[in-house]
Motif scaffolding. Sequence first.
Motif, PDB file in Angstrom:
ATOM      1  N   ALA A 288       0.811  -1.218   0.000  1.00 46.20           N
ATOM      2  CA  ALA A 288       0.000   0.000   0.000  1.00 46.20           C
ATOM      3  C   ALA A 288       0.844   1.269   0.000  1.00 46.20           C
ATOM      4  O   ALA A 288       0.303   2.363   0.077  1.00 46.20           O
ATOM      5  N   HIS A 289       2.165   1.127  -0.065  1.00 54.16           N
ATOM      6  CA  HIS A 289       3.075   2.288  -0.068  1.00 54.16           C
ATOM      7  C   HIS A 289       2.800   3.201   1.131  1.00 54.16           C
ATOM      8  O   HIS A 289       2.588   4.411   0.992  1.00 54.16           O
ATOM      9  N   LEU A 290       2.827   2.596   2.299  1.00 53.30           N
ATOM     10  CA  LEU A 290       2.535   3.323   3.532  1.00 53.30           C
ATOM     11  C   LEU A 290       3.437   4.534   3.713  1.00 53.30           C
ATOM     12  O   LEU A 290       2.991   5.590   4.176  1.00 53.30           O
ATOM     13  N   HIS A 291       4.709   4.388   3.365  1.00 48.79           N
ATOM     14  CA  HIS A 291       5.662   5.477   3.597  1.00 48.79           C
ATOM     15  C   HIS A 291       5.307   6.728   2.791  1.00 48.79           C
ATOM     16  O   HIS A 291       5.680   7.836   3.175  1.00 48.79           O
ATOM     17  N   GLU A 292       4.574   6.552   1.682  1.00 44.19           N
ATOM     18  CA  GLU A 292       4.138   7.704   0.899  1.00 44.19           C
ATOM     19  C   GLU A 292       2.864   8.315   1.478  1.00 44.19           C
ATOM     20  O   GLU A 292       2.702   9.536   1.502  1.00 44.19           O
ATOM     21  N   ALA A 293       1.955   7.466   1.945  1.00 45.42           N
ATOM     22  CA  ALA A 293       0.669   7.959   2.437  1.00 45.42           C
ATOM     23  C   ALA A 293       0.799   8.672   3.773  1.00 45.42           C
ATOM     24  O   ALA A 293       0.190   9.729   3.988  1.00 45.42           O
ATOM     25  N   ILE A 294       1.611   8.145   4.694  1.00 46.80           N
ATOM     26  CA  ILE A 294       1.637   8.678   6.050  1.00 46.80           C
ATOM     27  C   ILE A 294       2.402   9.988   6.150  1.00 46.80           C
ATOM     28  O   ILE A 294       2.201  10.753   7.103  1.00 46.80           O
ATOM     29  N   VAL A 295       3.260  10.305   5.199  1.00 46.78           N
ATOM     30  CA  VAL A 295       4.009  11.572   5.266  1.00 46.78           C
ATOM     31  C   VAL A 295       3.175  12.757   4.790  1.00 46.78           C
ATOM     32  O   VAL A 295       3.593  13.907   4.945  1.00 46.78           O
ATOM     33  N   ALA A 296       2.017  12.504   4.219  1.00 48.79           N
ATOM     34  CA  ALA A 296       1.163  13.601   3.758  1.00 48.79           C
ATOM     35  C   ALA A 296       0.706  14.432   4.954  1.00 48.79           C
ATOM     36  O   ALA A 296       0.275  13.877   5.973  1.00 48.79           O
ATOM     37  N   PRO A 297       0.774  15.766   4.873  1.00 44.61           N
ATOM     38  CA  PRO A 297       0.377  16.607   6.004  1.00 44.61           C
ATOM     39  C   PRO A 297      -1.101  16.489   6.350  1.00 44.61           C
ATOM     40  O   PRO A 297      -1.498  16.774   7.488  1.00 44.61           O
ATOM     41  N   ASP A 298      -1.923  16.075   5.390  1.00 49.55           N
ATOM     42  CA  ASP A 298      -3.362  15.974   5.631  1.00 49.55           C
ATOM     43  C   ASP A 298      -3.812  14.526   5.817  1.00 49.55           C
ATOM     44  O   ASP A 298      -4.973  14.192   5.555  1.00 49.55           O
ATOM     45  N   PRO A 329      11.637   1.650   4.986  1.00 50.28           N
ATOM     46  CA  PRO A 329      11.137   2.979   5.383  1.00 50.28           C
ATOM     47  C   PRO A 329      10.715   3.099   6.847  1.00 50.28           C
ATOM     48  O   PRO A 329      10.019   4.051   7.207  1.00 50.28           O
ATOM     49  N   THR A 330      11.131   2.179   7.708  1.00 45.43           N
ATOM     50  CA  THR A 330      10.656   2.187   9.087  1.00 45.43           C
ATOM     51  C   THR A 330      10.842   3.542   9.762  1.00 45.43           C
ATOM     52  O   THR A 330       9.914   4.084  10.378  1.00 45.43           O
ATOM     53  N   SER A 331      12.030   4.107   9.682  1.00 43.58           N
ATOM     54  CA  SER A 331      12.282   5.370  10.385  1.00 43.58           C
ATOM     55  C   SER A 331      11.436   6.504   9.812  1.00 43.58           C
ATOM     56  O   SER A 331      10.974   7.385  10.550  1.00 43.58           O
ATOM     57  N   ILE A 332      11.188   6.493   8.500  1.00 39.86           N
ATOM     58  CA  ILE A 332      10.342   7.519   7.879  1.00 39.86           C
ATOM     59  C   ILE A 332       8.918   7.416   8.409  1.00 39.86           C
ATOM     60  O   ILE A 332       8.295   8.424   8.767  1.00 39.86           O
ATOM     61  N   VAL A 333       8.409   6.195   8.464  1.00 35.62           N
ATOM     62  CA  VAL A 333       7.041   5.985   8.928  1.00 35.62           C
ATOM     63  C   VAL A 333       6.924   6.316  10.417  1.00 35.62           C
ATOM     64  O   VAL A 333       5.943   6.931  10.861  1.00 35.62           O
TER      65      VAL A 333
END
Length: 430
Positions: A288-298, A329-333
Motif C-alpha cells: 500500500a506504499h505506507l511510507h508515501e501515504a503517512i508523510v502527507a500533512p493531511d 522505510p521504518t524510520s520515515i514511517v
Amino acid sequence: MPTGSRRHPKNRPAESAHWEPTEPRADGRSQGAKSTDRLADSFVLACCQHDQENRVLRSPMSETAEHGSLGPRMSLYDHALRLHHLNPDTALPRDGEPYPDEEHHRRDGRTRRSDDARRQGMDAAAILDSHFARSDAKPSELAWAFHDVDVPIHHNEHIAAAALRADRQRVQETGRWLVRHSSDRCSALIGTALLAADWADEDVEIIRTIGLLSERFGVLAAHALKRRRGGVDALLWLAERVAGWGRVYIVEALCLGGSTRARSWLLRRACDGDYLNGYFAGRVATAAHLHEAIVAPDADEPLIDHTGRLLKIMAQCGGMGTTWEHYPPTSIVLEAHAGHLAHQAPTLSRYLDAAHIADDLAQAAPDRLGITADHRQRLLDQYLVVLCRPDWSEAAQAGFDPDNDYFPWFAETIAARLRLPGFTEPDTDP
C-alpha cells in the motif's frame, strides 16, 4: 505485545492448548495477558505451523454408511448464507463452525493426509478424472465422493490439472453444483477448487459466499477471486467479514492486486487486532506504499491510527512476517506517525499503540533500523513527549481495567520501563 486471536490457528490440532489473548484489540475489547517469553514462544509456534496449509482431514465412515445415515441436510453454502443474514456486516461466529456435517467429520480420528506433499490432492484428482470421463455422470454423484480422501484447502496442482483436462462447461457446472448443494465440506471444497481453476465472472457471488467460511474456504476463494474482473470488490467485501486465518488469506490476496480501491482499504482497515495480523502487516505496509501515504500533512485519522497498529505489529512479529529491521522505510514511517500523533486527541487505543512502539524503539539497536543512535533517541522522545502529556495520561487511566490481566502487565512492564506518568505506584515514586 501482539493481540490475541479468538481461536487457535486452524491448522493446529483441535486438542492443542488454547492460545490465550494478550491485550486489548483495536476495537477496544479487552483480552487477557501472557508473559513476554510465552508470547514469543507462541509467535514462533504459529510461524512454524502456518506453512502447513494442508490441514489434517479425518477419514469418515464408508460412503454407503454415510448416505444411509445422512438424510436431508443443509448445504455448506446455505449454512454460510443463513449465518451471513444473521451477521451481515461482521465475521461469522466461530467462522461458521460447527458445520452441518460436523458429526460425520468428528467420528473418525484417523487422518488420510499423505506424508509426501507432492502426492496431496492426487486421490481427489483421480476421482475427478474418473467422473469427467463418463459423459453421463451427474454432479450430484460427487456429493460425498471426497469424504474419505485428502482434500487440500489451498490451490492444488493435481486438482487444477484435472479441471483443465475436462470439458470447461462440465467443470463449471460441477463446481457450481458442489459449492451450492454439497452438505459435505470436502465436496464443497472440491467445488470451490473447480471454480478457482476458471475465470467466469458470473461465479463471483457464489465464491464470495462460500468464502465466508473463511478458515477452510478462504484461501481457495481468494485464489478464485483474484482471477476475476470483479474479484477486487468481492475480496474487499469478504475482508470486512472474515477474521483469523481467513483474514490472512484475503488480505494477502488484496496485497497482490495493486488496485487503488484495495490500497485505500489496506492503509486503513487491514489489521483488526488479531495476532495473526503479524503474517501480513509488513506486506500491507509495502503493497500500500505506507511510507508515501503517512508523510502527507493531511493524513486522515483512520490512516494514522492504522499506521500505529501496523508499526506495533511489525515491531513484534519476528518469525511471522516483515519486521522493522526488514522494512527500509521504518524510520520515515515512525517519524511521520509520531508527528501526526502529537495532533490527535488522546484515546486508550492510541495511547497503548504508541507505548508499545516507544518501548520497542527504546530497546531496538539503532543499526537494526538503519539509523544513528541520536536519530533513534529523537524518534523515541517524540513518542514520550506525547505519552507524558497530562491529557494522554488521563485518557489511559480512564480506560485502565485492573480486572483485565493485560493492564497490570502493561503497568509492570512497558509503563515501568518507559516511566510513564500515572502508572507508577505512589510508594515507589522517586
